[in-house]
Design an enzyme around this catalytic site. Structure first.
Site, PDB file in Angstrom:
ATOM      1  N   HIS A  16     -41.451  -0.583  -1.569  1.00 42.68           N
ATOM      2  CA  HIS A  16     -41.978  -0.682  -2.937  1.00 42.68           C
ATOM      3  C   HIS A  16     -42.929  -1.869  -3.030  1.00 42.68           C
ATOM      4  O   HIS A  16     -43.044  -2.666  -2.078  1.00 42.68           O
ATOM      5  CB  HIS A  16     -40.857  -0.833  -3.971  1.00 42.68           C
TER       6      HIS A  16
HETATM    7  P1  TYD Z   1     -34.108  -2.627  -4.489  1.00 48.10           P
HETATM    8  O1  TYD Z   1     -34.968  -3.757  -4.881  1.00 48.10           O
HETATM    9  O2  TYD Z   1     -34.628  -1.239  -4.727  1.00 48.10           O
HETATM   10  O3  TYD Z   1     -33.659  -2.760  -2.978  1.00 48.10           O
HETATM   11  P2  TYD Z   1     -34.549  -2.827  -1.659  1.00 48.10           P
HETATM   12  O4  TYD Z   1     -35.868  -3.379  -2.048  1.00 48.10           O
HETATM   13  O5  TYD Z   1     -33.834  -3.710  -0.723  1.00 48.10           O
HETATM   14  O6  TYD Z   1     -34.608  -1.447  -1.093  1.00 48.10           O
HETATM   15  O7  TYD Z   1     -32.723  -2.808  -5.241  1.00 48.10           O
HETATM   16  C1  TYD Z   1     -31.605  -1.960  -5.021  1.00 48.10           C
HETATM   17  C2  TYD Z   1     -30.787  -1.898  -6.302  1.00 48.10           C
HETATM   18  O8  TYD Z   1     -30.301  -3.192  -6.651  1.00 48.10           O
HETATM   19  C3  TYD Z   1     -31.600  -1.389  -7.489  1.00 48.10           C
HETATM   20  O9  TYD Z   1     -30.852  -0.409  -8.154  1.00 48.10           O
HETATM   21  C4  TYD Z   1     -31.760  -2.575  -8.382  1.00 48.10           C
HETATM   22  C5  TYD Z   1     -30.654  -3.532  -7.995  1.00 48.10           C
HETATM   23  N1  TYD Z   1     -31.101  -4.944  -8.033  1.00 48.10           N
HETATM   24  C6  TYD Z   1     -30.720  -5.734  -9.085  1.00 48.10           C
HETATM   25  O10 TYD Z   1     -30.022  -5.283 -10.016  1.00 48.10           O
HETATM   26  N2  TYD Z   1     -31.117  -7.040  -9.103  1.00 48.10           N
HETATM   27  C7  TYD Z   1     -31.879  -7.572  -8.111  1.00 48.10           C
HETATM   28  O11 TYD Z   1     -32.226  -8.784  -8.149  1.00 48.10           O
HETATM   29  C8  TYD Z   1     -32.284  -6.726  -7.025  1.00 48.10           C
HETATM   30  C9  TYD Z   1     -33.152  -7.250  -5.905  1.00 48.10           C
HETATM   31  C10 TYD Z   1     -31.867  -5.413  -7.024  1.00 48.10           C
END
Ligand code: TYD
Length: 139
Positions: A53
C-alpha cells in the site's frame, strides 16, 4: 514529487559491548519526523508479504530489530529494494510511495515508526489507484 531516490537508509548509533550491543534512534534527529505511532510486525509465516500500500501523509522509519526482510519501494516509475538485516540501520520512507515488505526470515521483527496516527483514509490500497493518483499529480 516524491521518488524512490528520497528513500534513505540511515545508520543509527551503535555501542558495541562485550555485554551486548545497544543502538537508539531519536525523533527529528535520526528519524526525520515527529513520531506519533509505533507498531511492529512479527510471526510472519514463510513466503508472506506485508504492507502492499501507499500512505498519503504518513512517513515511516523501519528497523529490522531481529532477522531480515526486504522493503520494496515504488514511485510508479521506478522500484528499489532495500534489505534490512542489521538492527542499527533504519529505512526512512517518505509519504506517497508504494511499499511492500517481503522475504521475512524466521523470527524476524520489524519495528516501524510513523509520523501520523492510524487513519485508514490515509491508505491507498489498490496499486491501480496509486498509479492514477501519481499520474494525476494528486499524491
Ligand atoms: P496494515 O497497515 O494493512 O498492515 P501491513 O501494512 O503490514 O500489511 O494493517 C493491518 C491491520 O492493522 C489493518 O486492519 C489496520 C490495523 N492497524 C491499526 O489498527 N493501527 C496501526 O497502527 C496499524 C499499522 C495497523
Amino acid at each position: 514529487m516524491v521518488t524512490v531516490e528520497d528513500v534513505k537508509i540511515i545508520e543509527l548509533p551503535k555501542f558495541l559491548d562485550a555485554r551486548g550491543n545497544l543502538s537508539f534512534a531519536e525523533q527529528l534527529n535520526h528519524i526525520p519526523f515527529e513520531i506519533k505511532r509505533t507498531y511492529w510486525i512479527y510471526d510472519v509465516p514463510g513466503g508472506e508479504a506485508r504492507g502492499g500500500h501507499a500512505f498519503r501523509e504518513n512517513q515511516e522509519f523501519i528497523v529490522a530489530l531481529s532477522g531480515a526482510f526486504d522493503v520494496v519501494v515504488d514511485d510508479g516509475e521506478n522500484k528499489k529494494v532495500f534489505t534490512l538485516n542489521r538492527s542499527y540501520y533504519g529505512l526512512y520512507i517518505p509519504q506517497c510511495l508504494w511499499r511492500t515488505m517481503e522475504n521475512f526470515s524466521t523470527n524476524s521483527l520489524a519495528l516501524e515508526f510513523g509520523s501520523e496516527h492510524f487513519d485508514e483514509e490515509d491508505y491507498v490500497r489498490e496499486y491501480g489507484d496509486f498509479l492514477k493518483l501519481k499520474k494525476d499529480g494528486k499524491i
